[in-house]
Design a protein around this motif. Structure first.
Motif, PDB file in Angstrom:
ATOM      1  N   LEU A  38       0.848  -1.209   0.000  1.00  0.00           N
ATOM      2  CA  LEU A  38       0.000   0.000   0.000  1.00  0.00           C
ATOM      3  C   LEU A  38       0.873   1.245   0.000  1.00  0.00           C
ATOM      4  O   LEU A  38       0.609   2.209  -0.716  1.00  0.00           O
ATOM      5  CB  LEU A  38      -0.902   0.016   1.246  1.00  0.00           C
ATOM      6  N   GLN A  39       1.927   1.199   0.820  1.00  0.00           N
ATOM      7  CA  GLN A  39       2.793   2.382   0.906  1.00  0.00           C
ATOM      8  C   GLN A  39       3.656   2.550  -0.344  1.00  0.00           C
ATOM      9  O   GLN A  39       3.778   3.650  -0.880  1.00  0.00           O
ATOM     10  CB  GLN A  39       3.670   2.286   2.159  1.00  0.00           C
ATOM     11  N   ILE A  40       4.226   1.420  -0.799  1.00  0.00           N
ATOM     12  CA  ILE A  40       5.110   1.513  -1.977  1.00  0.00           C
ATOM     13  C   ILE A  40       4.345   2.088  -3.167  1.00  0.00           C
ATOM     14  O   ILE A  40       4.857   2.887  -3.926  1.00  0.00           O
ATOM     15  CB  ILE A  40       5.704   0.122  -2.317  1.00  0.00           C
ATOM     16  N   HIS A  41       3.096   1.662  -3.313  1.00  0.00           N
ATOM     17  CA  HIS A  41       2.323   2.121  -4.476  1.00  0.00           C
ATOM     18  C   HIS A  41       1.423   3.313  -4.128  1.00  0.00           C
ATOM     19  O   HIS A  41       0.524   3.648  -4.895  1.00  0.00           O
ATOM     20  CB  HIS A  41       1.491   0.963  -5.033  1.00  0.00           C
ATOM     21  N   HIS A  42       1.643   3.911  -2.961  1.00  0.00           N
ATOM     22  CA  HIS A  42       0.884   5.111  -2.545  1.00  0.00           C
ATOM     23  C   HIS A  42      -0.621   4.881  -2.612  1.00  0.00           C
ATOM     24  O   HIS A  42      -1.354   5.618  -3.252  1.00  0.00           O
ATOM     25  CB  HIS A  42       1.260   6.314  -3.431  1.00  0.00           C
ATOM     26  N   MET A  43      -1.056   3.802  -1.953  1.00  0.00           N
ATOM     27  CA  MET A  43      -2.472   3.445  -2.047  1.00  0.00           C
ATOM     28  C   MET A  43      -3.198   3.596  -0.709  1.00  0.00           C
ATOM     29  O   MET A  43      -4.288   3.073  -0.548  1.00  0.00           O
ATOM     30  CB  MET A  43      -2.616   1.972  -2.498  1.00  0.00           C
ATOM     31  N   THR A  44      -2.586   4.217   0.266  1.00  0.00           N
ATOM     32  CA  THR A  44      -3.221   4.230   1.592  1.00  0.00           C
ATOM     33  C   THR A  44      -4.311   5.299   1.687  1.00  0.00           C
ATOM     34  O   THR A  44      -5.177   5.223   2.551  1.00  0.00           O
ATOM     35  CB  THR A  44      -2.191   4.525   2.705  1.00  0.00           C
ATOM     36  N   GLY A  45      -4.273   6.267   0.830  1.00  0.00           N
ATOM     37  CA  GLY A  45      -5.246   7.362   0.903  1.00  0.00           C
ATOM     38  C   GLY A  45      -5.156   8.094   2.231  1.00  0.00           C
ATOM     39  O   GLY A  45      -6.150   8.628   2.725  1.00  0.00           O
ATOM     40  N   GLY A  46      -3.988   8.079   2.849  1.00  0.00           N
ATOM     41  CA  GLY A  46      -3.779   8.834   4.090  1.00  0.00           C
ATOM     42  C   GLY A  46      -4.158   8.074   5.354  1.00  0.00           C
ATOM     43  O   GLY A  46      -3.789   8.460   6.451  1.00  0.00           O
ATOM     44  N   ASN A  47      -4.876   6.977   5.218  1.00  0.00           N
ATOM     45  CA  ASN A  47      -5.297   6.249   6.422  1.00  0.00           C
ATOM     46  C   ASN A  47      -4.967   4.757   6.251  1.00  0.00           C
ATOM     47  O   ASN A  47      -5.726   3.990   5.652  1.00  0.00           O
ATOM     48  CB  ASN A  47      -6.791   6.461   6.648  1.00  0.00           C
ATOM     49  N   VAL A  48      -3.820   4.373   6.785  1.00  0.00           N
ATOM     50  CA  VAL A  48      -3.323   3.008   6.576  1.00  0.00           C
ATOM     51  C   VAL A  48      -4.267   1.972   7.187  1.00  0.00           C
ATOM     52  O   VAL A  48      -4.612   0.970   6.547  1.00  0.00           O
ATOM     53  CB  VAL A  48      -1.914   2.850   7.193  1.00  0.00           C
ATOM     54  N   ASP A  49      -4.706   2.217   8.414  1.00  0.00           N
ATOM     55  CA  ASP A  49      -5.550   1.221   9.086  1.00  0.00           C
ATOM     56  C   ASP A  49      -6.846   0.980   8.328  1.00  0.00           C
ATOM     57  O   ASP A  49      -7.300  -0.156   8.183  1.00  0.00           O
ATOM     58  CB  ASP A  49      -5.856   1.661  10.524  1.00  0.00           C
ATOM     59  N   LYS A  50      -7.400   2.060   7.840  1.00  0.00           N
ATOM     60  CA  LYS A  50      -8.659   1.931   7.098  1.00  0.00           C
ATOM     61  C   LYS A  50      -8.415   1.155   5.799  1.00  0.00           C
ATOM     62  O   LYS A  50      -9.195   0.260   5.438  1.00  0.00           O
ATOM     63  CB  LYS A  50      -9.203   3.330   6.788  1.00  0.00           C
ATOM     64  N   ALA A  51      -7.316   1.463   5.122  1.00  0.00           N
ATOM     65  CA  ALA A  51      -7.006   0.770   3.857  1.00  0.00           C
ATOM     66  C   ALA A  51      -6.799  -0.724   4.121  1.00  0.00           C
ATOM     67  O   ALA A  51      -7.254  -1.574   3.337  1.00  0.00           O
ATOM     68  CB  ALA A  51      -5.770   1.390   3.217  1.00  0.00           C
ATOM     69  N   ILE A  52      -6.128  -1.052   5.230  1.00  0.00           N
ATOM     70  CA  ILE A  52      -5.897  -2.472   5.552  1.00  0.00           C
ATOM     71  C   ILE A  52      -7.227  -3.162   5.875  1.00  0.00           C
ATOM     72  O   ILE A  52      -7.496  -4.273   5.395  1.00  0.00           O
ATOM     73  CB  ILE A  52      -4.899  -2.596   6.725  1.00  0.00           C
ATOM     74  N   ALA A  53      -8.061  -2.507   6.648  1.00  0.00           N
ATOM     75  CA  ALA A  53      -9.354  -3.108   7.011  1.00  0.00           C
ATOM     76  C   ALA A  53     -10.198  -3.343   5.749  1.00  0.00           C
ATOM     77  O   ALA A  53     -10.833  -4.395   5.595  1.00  0.00           O
ATOM     78  CB  ALA A  53     -10.094  -2.200   7.992  1.00  0.00           C
TER      79      ALA A  53
END
Ligand SMILES: Nc1ncnc2c1ncn2[C@@H]1O[C@H](COP(=O)(O)OP(=O)(O)OP(=O)(O)O)[C@@H](O)[C@H]1O
Ligand SMILES: [Mg+2]
Length: 343
Positions: free
Chosen positions: A114-129
């Protein structure tokens, strides 16, 4: 969406341990064409050593074909394997244990891409969930802090799929994604792939030994034998009316609860060595219908019906091949029955 056209690959392996040993050529894949479409699953089916993984790796651009090309949206895929390509075309492997680093928690496995491809949209936990929810690992917080060994095989494979999805690919290349899982959880992972196809419109390649699961999941089936494509068709057409004797053999050997005894593939001979493949059609030494031409000349693909092709001389129209004439086709090829022939 993604097409491998006439993909060909040989490997060179040393014969013996001596440093002076000669290298022999393994003809792993020859002129194989596969086409993956958005919202469809294409199954690549064949016995061990047929070249399925090699085709998938060429499509993923992990290895380079010796000949043929990979096209993405009809255009030649970029040279090498740039990040933009890897993000669009993701691969899932057979062994989810080997593909997840045991020392890292699930959160780490999903956070990195997610981080390498800049896909977190600013909220890592939410992206993982969200990712865990997409692969039906719910509630997500029950999984994020676990290590891979704390999950079942099916759950691990779901994490591996979530990781592949993290970069928002359009194509998933799944190499035997369920063959190391317990039979009871295979169906759940296959249904997840079907869901991703239907809900997210992914193009999926499903590599398998198991033609029954291919029929269950796939829209189209491509059958490979000894490095070559032997038959391709919509799943139902291919499994209801198999045109190539090898596909018929695979289906005859597929487990079926309605049959008391299932013949074993191994009882019908083994695939040839790819160091010195048989002349002509590579299946001819095992084929109950082998004709003279099969030993001499490799068959091209013939259209059997709409969207259904088979690389078998039995399907040549009279006139397409001078050597086959007069009554060589007295049996309607789609209805050839290996069982009857054997009796
Ligand atoms: N890196 C390599 N070096 C040498 N030979 C290889 C290499 N990779 C594959 N091969 C050979 O190429 C052939 C095709 O292998 P491949 O792994 O594609 O088959 P497969 O259909 O995926 O088989 P399986 O069902 O066992 O996974 C085999 O004969 C294999 O030994
Ligand atoms: Mg393989």
């Amino acid at each position: 969406m993604l097409e491998g056209r006439d993909l060909t690959k040989s490997f060179y392996v040393k014969q013996g341990r001596s440093p002076l040993a000669r290298k022999a050529r393994v003809h792993a894949v020859e002129a194989v064409t596969v086409r993956l479409e958005a919202g469809k699953v294409t199954a690549l089916v064949g016995e061990s050593g047929a070249g399925k993984t090699t085709v998938a790796r060429m499509l993923a651009k992990i290895i380079k074909p010796d000949a043929g090309e990979v096209l993405l949206d009809g255009k030649p895929a970029p040279a090498g394997r740039p990040r933009s390509y890897a993000a669009q075309v993701q691969m899932i492997f057979q062994d989810p244990f080997a593909s997840l680093n045991p020392v890292h928690r699930i959160r780490h496995h999903l956070m990195r891409p997610l981080q390498i491809h800049h896909m977190t949209g600013g909220n890592v936990d939410k992206a993982i969930a969200e990712l865990l929810n997409r692969v039906a690992l719910k509630p997500a917080e029950n999984f994020t802090d676990k290590f891979p060994y704390e999950l079942s095989g099916g759950q691990r494979q779901r994490v591996a799929i979530a990781r592949a999805l993290s970069v928002r690919p359009r194509v998933l290349l799944a190499d035997e994604p369920v063959s190391m899982l317990d039979v009871s959880i295979r169906l759940g992972v296959l249904n997840l792939l079907a869901d991703l196809r239907d809900r997210e419109h992914l193009a999926i390649l499903y590599v398998t030994h198991d033609i029954a699961s291919a029929r269950y999941l796939a829209d189209t089936i491509v059958v490979m034998y000894a490095g070559q494509l032997v038959e391709a068709a919509p799943s139902v057409s291919l499994t209801d009316h198999p045109a190539h004797p090898y596909t018929q053999l695979l289906l005859a050997a597929a487990p079926d609860p309605d049959r008391a005894e299932t013949p074993k593939l191994a009882d019908r001979g083994a695939p040839p060595s790819l160091l010195a493949p048989p002349s002509g059609c590579r299946f001819h030494p095992r084929c109950p219908y082998a004709m003279d031409i099969c030993k001499r000349q490799a068959p091209p693909s013939f259209a059997v019906s709409s969207g259904h092709i088979a690389a078998c001389w039995l399907h040549a129209q009279p006139g397409e091949q001078g050597a086959i004439k007069n009554g060589a086709f007295s049996t309607p090829a789609g209805q050839l029955d290996i069982e009857k022939q054997k009796r």
